[in-house]
Design a protein around this motif. Structure first.
Motif, PDB file in Angstrom:
ATOM      1  N   ASP A 135       0.815  -1.215   0.000  1.00 54.68           N
ATOM      2  CA  ASP A 135       0.000   0.000   0.000  1.00 54.68           C
ATOM      3  C   ASP A 135       0.848   1.264   0.000  1.00 54.68           C
ATOM      4  OD1 ASP A 135      -2.350  -1.408  -0.119  1.00 54.68           O
ATOM      5  OD2 ASP A 135      -2.727  -1.332   2.044  1.00 54.68           O
ATOM      6  N   ALA A 136       2.111   1.154   0.428  1.00 50.98           N
ATOM      7  CA  ALA A 136       2.991   2.332   0.442  1.00 50.98           C
ATOM      8  C   ALA A 136       3.335   2.806  -0.968  1.00 50.98           C
ATOM      9  CB  ALA A 136       4.271   2.020   1.214  1.00 50.98           C
ATOM     10  N   ILE A 137       3.128   1.948  -1.970  1.00 50.16           N
ATOM     11  CA  ILE A 137       3.358   2.381  -3.358  1.00 50.16           C
ATOM     12  C   ILE A 137       2.443   3.555  -3.699  1.00 50.16           C
ATOM     13  CG2 ILE A 137       3.274   1.659  -5.782  1.00 50.16           C
ATOM     14  CD1 ILE A 137       3.912  -1.200  -4.791  1.00 50.16           C
ATOM     15  N   ASP A 138       1.278   3.605  -3.062  1.00 45.35           N
ATOM     16  CA  ASP A 138       0.335   4.709  -3.309  1.00 45.35           C
ATOM     17  C   ASP A 138       0.961   6.063  -2.995  1.00 45.35           C
ATOM     18  OD1 ASP A 138      -1.641   2.918  -4.082  1.00 45.35           O
ATOM     19  OD2 ASP A 138      -2.514   2.801  -2.075  1.00 45.35           O
ATOM     20  N   ALA A 139       1.879   6.107  -2.014  1.00 40.22           N
ATOM     21  CA  ALA A 139       2.502   7.368  -1.635  1.00 40.22           C
ATOM     22  C   ALA A 139       3.502   7.850  -2.682  1.00 40.22           C
ATOM     23  CB  ALA A 139       3.210   7.212  -0.282  1.00 40.22           C
ATOM     24  N   LEU A 140       3.982   6.938  -3.533  1.00 44.10           N
ATOM     25  CA  LEU A 140       4.989   7.298  -4.528  1.00 44.10           C
ATOM     26  C   LEU A 140       4.373   7.920  -5.782  1.00 44.10           C
ATOM     27  CD1 LEU A 140       7.237   4.096  -4.399  1.00 44.10           C
ATOM     28  CD2 LEU A 140       7.326   6.143  -2.954  1.00 44.10           C
ATOM     29  N   LEU A 141       3.190   7.500  -6.128  1.00 45.34           N
ATOM     30  CA  LEU A 141       2.595   7.924  -7.395  1.00 45.34           C
ATOM     31  C   LEU A 141       2.373   9.434  -7.494  1.00 45.34           C
ATOM     32  CD1 LEU A 141       0.152   4.938  -7.901  1.00 45.34           C
ATOM     33  CD2 LEU A 141       2.177   5.453  -9.268  1.00 45.34           C
ATOM     34  N   PRO A 142       1.886  10.116  -6.454  1.00 47.14           N
ATOM     35  CA  PRO A 142       1.647  11.558  -6.598  1.00 47.14           C
ATOM     36  C   PRO A 142       2.912  12.368  -6.880  1.00 47.14           C
ATOM     37  CG  PRO A 142       0.424  10.698  -4.728  1.00 47.14           C
ATOM     38  CD  PRO A 142       1.359   9.615  -5.172  1.00 47.14           C
TER      39      PRO A 142
END
Length: 208
Positions: A135-142
């Motif tokens: 779920d931490a991948i979500d923090a990278l996208l923005p």
């Protein structure tokens, strides 16, 4: 506190656990772990990023002591910024002279950079059990620009069981494109530890 080693790292469960372990490990990580165990994952990850057409500015996520930053420099990637949960690790990393700047941050909370700041996102050895979940991948996208190249290494043993496979299936429905999984060994031929045969998958993709 358990002495810093790979088993202790795999046993991490909270951000504070990570901060304590890496504070103790920072100054001799490169010699007591990376050199002795012939750690090579950062080299493979940087190479995969370069071969996928990666370019700067690059964010090195979970930069640790800067081994992946050095590998990126070997591919003439710049500028490169470092982010890690451990200020002690970042202090060591910045001494290597390959990073433009560094950020202390917890991926499970979010990143402090402005949106669409980076053309490339690289992470070696961070996404695995005991560290940071899918779920931490979500923090990278923005913080990545549209079309930015990602190269994220994931311990292969935990790719399905820890939910990474499901996460990439979800992200492939519009958030990312061109996902390729590159299998590679984590350690070189000189490794002697219990994990010497461990493998990783390097997830290479672009932000849609």
């Amino acid at each position: 506190m358990t002495d810093p080693d790979l088993e202790a790292a795999y046993a991490l469960r909270t951000p504070d656990d990570s901060r304590r372990l890496y504070a103790d490990w920072a100054n001799d990580y490169d010699m007591t772990f990376a050199a002795q165990e012939d750690y090579e994952l950062h080299l493979h990850t940087a190479r995969a990023f370069a071969q996928a057409g990666g370019k700067g500015p690059v964010l090195d996520v979970g930069a640790g002591t800067g081994l992946c930053g050095l590998a990126l420099a070997g591919h003439r990637m710049k500028p490169v910024d470092a982010v890690d949960i451990s200020p002690e690790m970042l202090e060591v990393a910045m001494k290597k002279g390959v990073y433009r700047k560094s950020f202390e941050a917890d991926l499970t909370v979010g990143l402090p950079m402005e949106d669409e700041s980076y053309e490339g996102i690289v992470s070696s050895g961070t996404f695995t059990t005991g560290h940071v979940g899918p779920d931490a991948i979500d923090a990278l996208l923005p913080v990545a620009c549209k079309g930015a190249v990602f190269a994220l290494s994931i311990n292969q043993k935990h790719y399905v069981s820890e939910g990474f496979e499901a996460k990439f299936a979800e992200l492939s429905e519009g958030a990312i494109e061109g996902l390729e999984l590159i299998e590679t060994k984590i350690y070189g031929v000189k490794a002697t530890g219990a994990h010497k045969e461990d493998t990783a998958l390097i997830a290479v993709f672009r932000k849609a």
